[in-house]
Design a protein around this motif. Structure first.
Motif, PDB file in Angstrom:
ATOM      1  N   ASP A   1       0.343  -0.195 -13.948  1.00 31.52           N
ATOM      2  CA  ASP A   1       0.863   0.573 -15.093  1.00 31.52           C
ATOM      3  C   ASP A   1       1.622   1.816 -14.632  1.00 31.52           C
ATOM      4  O   ASP A   1       2.728   2.090 -15.095  1.00 31.52           O
ATOM      5  N   VAL A   2       0.983   2.542 -13.729  1.00 31.57           N
ATOM      6  CA  VAL A   2       1.588   3.804 -13.263  1.00 31.57           C
ATOM      7  C   VAL A   2       2.896   3.517 -12.517  1.00 31.57           C
ATOM      8  O   VAL A   2       3.865   4.268 -12.650  1.00 31.57           O
ATOM      9  N   SER A   3       2.907   2.431 -11.771  1.00 32.96           N
ATOM     10  CA  SER A   3       4.127   2.085 -11.023  1.00 32.96           C
ATOM     11  C   SER A   3       5.287   1.784 -11.961  1.00 32.96           C
ATOM     12  O   SER A   3       6.447   1.872 -11.558  1.00 32.96           O
ATOM     13  N   ALA A   4       4.941   1.400 -13.194  1.00 38.58           N
ATOM     14  CA  ALA A   4       6.003   1.079 -14.153  1.00 38.58           C
ATOM     15  C   ALA A   4       6.411   2.298 -14.976  1.00 38.58           C
ATOM     16  O   ALA A   4       7.268   2.193 -15.856  1.00 38.58           O
ATOM     17  N   TRP A   5       5.797   3.444 -14.715  1.00 38.95           N
ATOM     18  CA  TRP A   5       6.135   4.652 -15.469  1.00 38.95           C
ATOM     19  C   TRP A   5       7.583   5.069 -15.198  1.00 38.95           C
ATOM     20  O   TRP A   5       8.146   4.761 -14.146  1.00 38.95           O
ATOM     21  N   ASN A   6       8.090   5.843 -16.158  1.00 40.84           N
ATOM     22  CA  ASN A   6       9.418   6.435 -15.950  1.00 40.84           C
ATOM     23  C   ASN A   6       9.339   7.378 -14.750  1.00 40.84           C
ATOM     24  O   ASN A   6       8.272   7.885 -14.426  1.00 40.84           O
ATOM     25  N   ASN A   7      10.459   7.630 -14.165  1.00 39.69           N
ATOM     26  CA  ASN A   7      10.534   8.545 -13.013  1.00 39.69           C
ATOM     27  C   ASN A   7       9.959   7.952 -11.737  1.00 39.69           C
ATOM     28  O   ASN A   7      10.002   8.575 -10.700  1.00 39.69           O
ATOM     29  N   ILE A   8       9.361   6.773 -11.840  1.00 37.08           N
ATOM     30  CA  ILE A   8       8.839   6.130 -10.632  1.00 37.08           C
ATOM     31  C   ILE A   8       9.697   4.924 -10.309  1.00 37.08           C
ATOM     32  O   ILE A   8      10.079   4.712  -9.168  1.00 37.08           O
ATOM     33  N   VAL A   9      10.031   4.166 -11.363  1.00 31.98           N
ATOM     34  CA  VAL A   9      10.851   2.973 -11.161  1.00 31.98           C
ATOM     35  C   VAL A   9      12.207   3.413 -10.607  1.00 31.98           C
ATOM     36  O   VAL A   9      12.833   4.332 -11.130  1.00 31.98           O
ATOM     37  N   GLY A  10      12.590   2.798  -9.549  1.00 25.87           N
ATOM     38  CA  GLY A  10      13.893   3.110  -8.965  1.00 25.87           C
ATOM     39  C   GLY A  10      13.872   4.233  -7.959  1.00 25.87           C
ATOM     40  O   GLY A  10      14.851   4.495  -7.295  1.00 25.87           O
ATOM     41  N   GLN A  11      12.717   4.906  -7.843  1.00 31.70           N
ATOM     42  CA  GLN A  11      12.629   5.976  -6.838  1.00 31.70           C
ATOM     43  C   GLN A  11      12.525   5.354  -5.449  1.00 31.70           C
ATOM     44  O   GLN A  11      12.025   4.260  -5.288  1.00 31.70           O
ATOM     45  N   SER A  12      12.946   6.109  -4.499  1.00 27.29           N
ATOM     46  CA  SER A  12      12.829   5.623  -3.132  1.00 27.29           C
ATOM     47  C   SER A  12      11.364   5.629  -2.720  1.00 27.29           C
ATOM     48  O   SER A  12      10.679   6.636  -2.850  1.00 27.29           O
ATOM     49  N   LEU A  13      10.890   4.489  -2.308  1.00 23.10           N
ATOM     50  CA  LEU A  13       9.472   4.399  -1.961  1.00 23.10           C
ATOM     51  C   LEU A  13       9.261   4.162  -0.475  1.00 23.10           C
ATOM     52  O   LEU A  13       8.258   3.626  -0.060  1.00 23.10           O
ATOM     53  N   THR A  14      10.241   4.565   0.296  1.00 22.19           N
ATOM     54  CA  THR A  14      10.077   4.339   1.726  1.00 22.19           C
ATOM     55  C   THR A  14       9.074   5.330   2.298  1.00 22.19           C
ATOM     56  O   THR A  14       9.152   6.526   2.031  1.00 22.19           O
ATOM     57  N   PRO A  15       8.110   4.838   3.050  1.00 24.56           N
ATOM     58  CA  PRO A  15       7.115   5.742   3.604  1.00 24.56           C
ATOM     59  C   PRO A  15       7.716   6.663   4.649  1.00 24.56           C
ATOM     60  O   PRO A  15       8.640   6.283   5.374  1.00 24.56           O
ATOM     61  N   VAL A  16       7.221   7.878   4.682  1.00 24.85           N
ATOM     62  CA  VAL A  16       7.701   8.827   5.688  1.00 24.85           C
ATOM     63  C   VAL A  16       6.701   8.912   6.838  1.00 24.85           C
ATOM     64  O   VAL A  16       5.615   8.375   6.767  1.00 24.85           O
ATOM     65  N   ILE A  17       7.082   9.622   7.868  1.00 25.08           N
ATOM     66  CA  ILE A  17       6.267   9.633   9.081  1.00 25.08           C
ATOM     67  C   ILE A  17       4.938  10.361   8.870  1.00 25.08           C
ATOM     68  O   ILE A  17       4.855  11.275   8.062  1.00 25.08           O
ATOM     69  N   PRO A  18       3.892   9.976   9.595  1.00 28.00           N
ATOM     70  CA  PRO A  18       2.579  10.559   9.383  1.00 28.00           C
ATOM     71  C   PRO A  18       2.508  12.054   9.625  1.00 28.00           C
ATOM     72  O   PRO A  18       1.695  12.732   9.033  1.00 28.00           O
ATOM     73  N   SER A  19       3.355  12.568  10.495  1.00 26.49           N
ATOM     74  CA  SER A  19       3.252  13.987  10.827  1.00 26.49           C
ATOM     75  C   SER A  19       3.447  14.871   9.609  1.00 26.49           C
ATOM     76  O   SER A  19       2.957  15.989   9.561  1.00 26.49           O
ATOM     77  N   ALA A  20       4.142  14.359   8.632  1.00 29.91           N
ATOM     78  CA  ALA A  20       4.374  15.154   7.413  1.00 29.91           C
ATOM     79  C   ALA A  20       3.070  15.457   6.716  1.00 29.91           C
ATOM     80  O   ALA A  20       2.941  16.444   6.023  1.00 29.91           O
TER      81      ALA A  20
ATOM     82  N   SER B   1       0.831  -1.203   0.000  1.00 22.28           N
ATOM     83  CA  SER B   1       0.000   0.000   0.000  1.00 22.28           C
ATOM     84  C   SER B   1       0.865   1.251   0.000  1.00 22.28           C
ATOM     85  O   SER B   1       0.598   2.214  -0.722  1.00 22.28           O
ATOM     86  N   SER B   2       1.905   1.208   0.787  1.00 18.68           N
ATOM     87  CA  SER B   2       2.797   2.359   0.893  1.00 18.68           C
ATOM     88  C   SER B   2       3.537   2.609  -0.415  1.00 18.68           C
ATOM     89  O   SER B   2       3.648   3.749  -0.875  1.00 18.68           O
ATOM     90  N   SER B   3       4.017   1.539  -1.031  1.00 17.86           N
ATOM     91  CA  SER B   3       4.768   1.718  -2.287  1.00 17.86           C
ATOM     92  C   SER B   3       3.828   2.177  -3.399  1.00 17.86           C
ATOM     93  O   SER B   3       4.187   3.041  -4.203  1.00 17.86           O
ATOM     94  N   ASP B   4       2.624   1.612  -3.436  1.00 20.70           N
ATOM     95  CA  ASP B   4       1.637   2.044  -4.446  1.00 20.70           C
ATOM     96  C   ASP B   4       1.299   3.516  -4.256  1.00 20.70           C
ATOM     97  O   ASP B   4       1.223   4.283  -5.219  1.00 20.70           O
ATOM     98  N   PHE B   5       1.126   3.873  -3.010  1.00 18.15           N
ATOM     99  CA  PHE B   5       0.758   5.264  -2.727  1.00 18.15           C
ATOM    100  C   PHE B   5       1.885   6.213  -3.139  1.00 18.15           C
ATOM    101  O   PHE B   5       1.642   7.278  -3.720  1.00 18.15           O
ATOM    102  N   SER B   6       3.103   5.805  -2.862  1.00 17.13           N
ATOM    103  CA  SER B   6       4.247   6.649  -3.243  1.00 17.13           C
ATOM    104  C   SER B   6       4.312   6.811  -4.754  1.00 17.13           C
ATOM    105  O   SER B   6       4.516   7.918  -5.264  1.00 17.13           O
ATOM    106  N   ALA B   7       4.110   5.699  -5.456  1.00 18.66           N
ATOM    107  CA  ALA B   7       4.163   5.753  -6.926  1.00 18.66           C
ATOM    108  C   ALA B   7       3.065   6.653  -7.474  1.00 18.66           C
ATOM    109  O   ALA B   7       3.310   7.492  -8.346  1.00 18.66           O
TER     110      ALA B   7
END
Lengths: 252, 178
Positions: free
Chosen positions: A214-233, A81-87
């Motif tokens: 499909d969107v996750s496979a787009w350019n500029n997404i593949v290889g990006q850091s997908l680590t979730p950040v803290i909720p306060s952000a 869920s986190s990686s999908d959301f980031s993408a």
């Protein structure tokens, strides 16, 4: 005198009638009380029973919904869920993502071999409110000069369509070995977060899952850091600030 | 003197009838009483046995458990929102790529595309070639596309000119891109 006699006569008549029918009074009284009890007690109680049954049905439906929501959340993969959301947040940022736009253009330029010349941003309103008014999808417009023939420029646009953030080429002008395209880069602020636990959680349809893939496979997404950040952000995720920084768009 | 004597007193018959009627009344009253009492009891039992409170308690338990997944729920809600919006943008955005690819596909090798402008669904195309036959073929093909109205429609040929200096035929046309 005559009046008194009349009353006495009627009273004595009533007395006779009473004496004659006094054995009926108790059964009649009981029957009347029973009829009254049916109307005053029994019928309302059954009505209450019916309304309580309705209430129980509603409450059971709510309970079922809560159970479904709970089971859904238990089975929901936090990581996925986190990686999908980031993408998806990279594809459709919550604010004007200038860094993302620049990255997208330079990435596509490098990939297609089309050189990018001058470009001009139309920033719109830099405040948090979207200047586009009625448009549900605010955007940043950019005019890009490209060096390449028609085919190369169309390839550039084709590649741009598969690159985050989501873009739309509105005008295409090519002449000889150069051209200019006007591109809208869309963004959409996050909706206000009012989490209602009683609202049903609808799982993503197969079409939605396919879109995420499909969107996750787009350019500029593949290889990006997908680590979730803290909720306060998230609480500070105003459209202008959250993405302009170019940091991870995940509001968590 | 009366000739006939009625041995059965009418009073006694009437009394029996009345006693019978009274008995029926009493039985009816007792039956009513029992019936209403049972009904009341049944309604009461039905009302108190409905497990509304336990269901509400169970709901509260799930609400507490779900609140433990607050972050997950928020993230999923936002994820759904992004999916919905991206899907909407993709479905609404204009993609001229497929149409232009078809145009490139029908362009003969010796015909070059000099200008290609697409603005607000209007296509302006200038092509040139040293071969009039190729230009003619291109016109035929693009007109054929126009009749299908899938790639381009409302084609207007604005001009076909010959540049004597370069020896090239230049075709200018405009069309609507659906």
């Amino acid at each position: 005198m005559q009046g008194n006699e009349k009353i006495n006569l009627e009273f004595s008549n009533l007395l006779i009638l009473y004496k004659h029918y006094k054995d009926y009074l108790l059964p009649l009284g009981i029957i009347s009380a029973c009829v009254l009890a049916v109307f005053i007690v029994v019928i309302p109680q059954f009505q209450q029973y019916l309304s309580l049954q309705d209430e129980l049905r509603t409450e059971n439906a709510k309970l079922q919904l809560l159970k479904d929501n709970y089971n859904f959340l238990v089975n929901l993969s936090d990581e996925k869920s986190s990686s999908d959301f980031s993408a998806l947040s990279l594809a459709l940022p919550s604010g004007k993502d200038f860094a993302g736009i620049m990255n997208a253009i330079s990435y596509v330029s490098a990939k297609t071999g089309v050189s990018v010349g001058d470009f001009n941003f139309s920033l719109g309103d830099l405040s948090n409110k979207t200047s586009e008014g009625a448009s549900a999808y605010p955007s940043v417009k950019i005019d890009v000069s490209l060096v390449g023939n028609s085919q190369a420029i169309m390839k550039f646009i084709d590649e741009l369509y598969k690159t985050a953030p989501i873009a739309e080429a509105t005008d295409i002008k090519t002449s000889g070995d150069s051209g200019t395209i006007s591109v809208l880069f869309y963004y959409k602020p996050f909706p206000p977060q009012t989490i209602d636990v009683m609202a049903p959680i609808v799982s993503l349809s197969s079409q939605d899952l396919s879109l995420v893939k499909d969107v996750s496979a787009w350019n500029n997404i593949v290889g990006q850091s997908l680590t979730p950040v803290i909720p306060s952000a998230f609480s500070d995720s105003s459209p202008a600030t959250s993405s302009a920084s170019g940091s991870n768009p995940n509001p968590f | 003197m009366s000739n006939s004597i009625n041995l059965v007193s009418t009073n006694v018959v009437g009394l029996e009838k009345e006693l019978k009627r009274l008995k029926i009344f009493r039985i009816a009253a007792v039956i009513c009483l029992i019936f209403v009492s049972l009904l009341s009891l049944l309604a009461f039992i039905l009302n108190i046995t409905l497990p509304i409170e336990s269901v509400k308690k169970e709901q509260q338990g799930f609400i507490t458990q779900i609140s433990g997944f607050d972050k997950k729920l928020t993230q999923y809600t936002l994820l759904s929102d992004r999916v919905k919006n991206i899907s909407s943008v993709i479905s609404k955005r204009k993609d001229y790529g497929p149409q232009v690819s078809v145009l490139f596909g029908i362009t003969p090798t010796d015909v070059s595309i000099d200008t290609l402008n697409i603005e607000a669904g209007k296509l302006v195309l200038d092509v040139s070639s040293s071969s009039l036959l190729s230009v003619n073929k291109f016109i035929d093909d693009i007109v054929a596309l126009g009749t299908k109205s899938k790639v381009v429609k409302n084609i207007i040929i604005e001009g076909l000119t010959l540049n004597v200096a370069s020896g090239k035929f230049a075709l200018s046309l405009q069309a609507d891109v659906p």
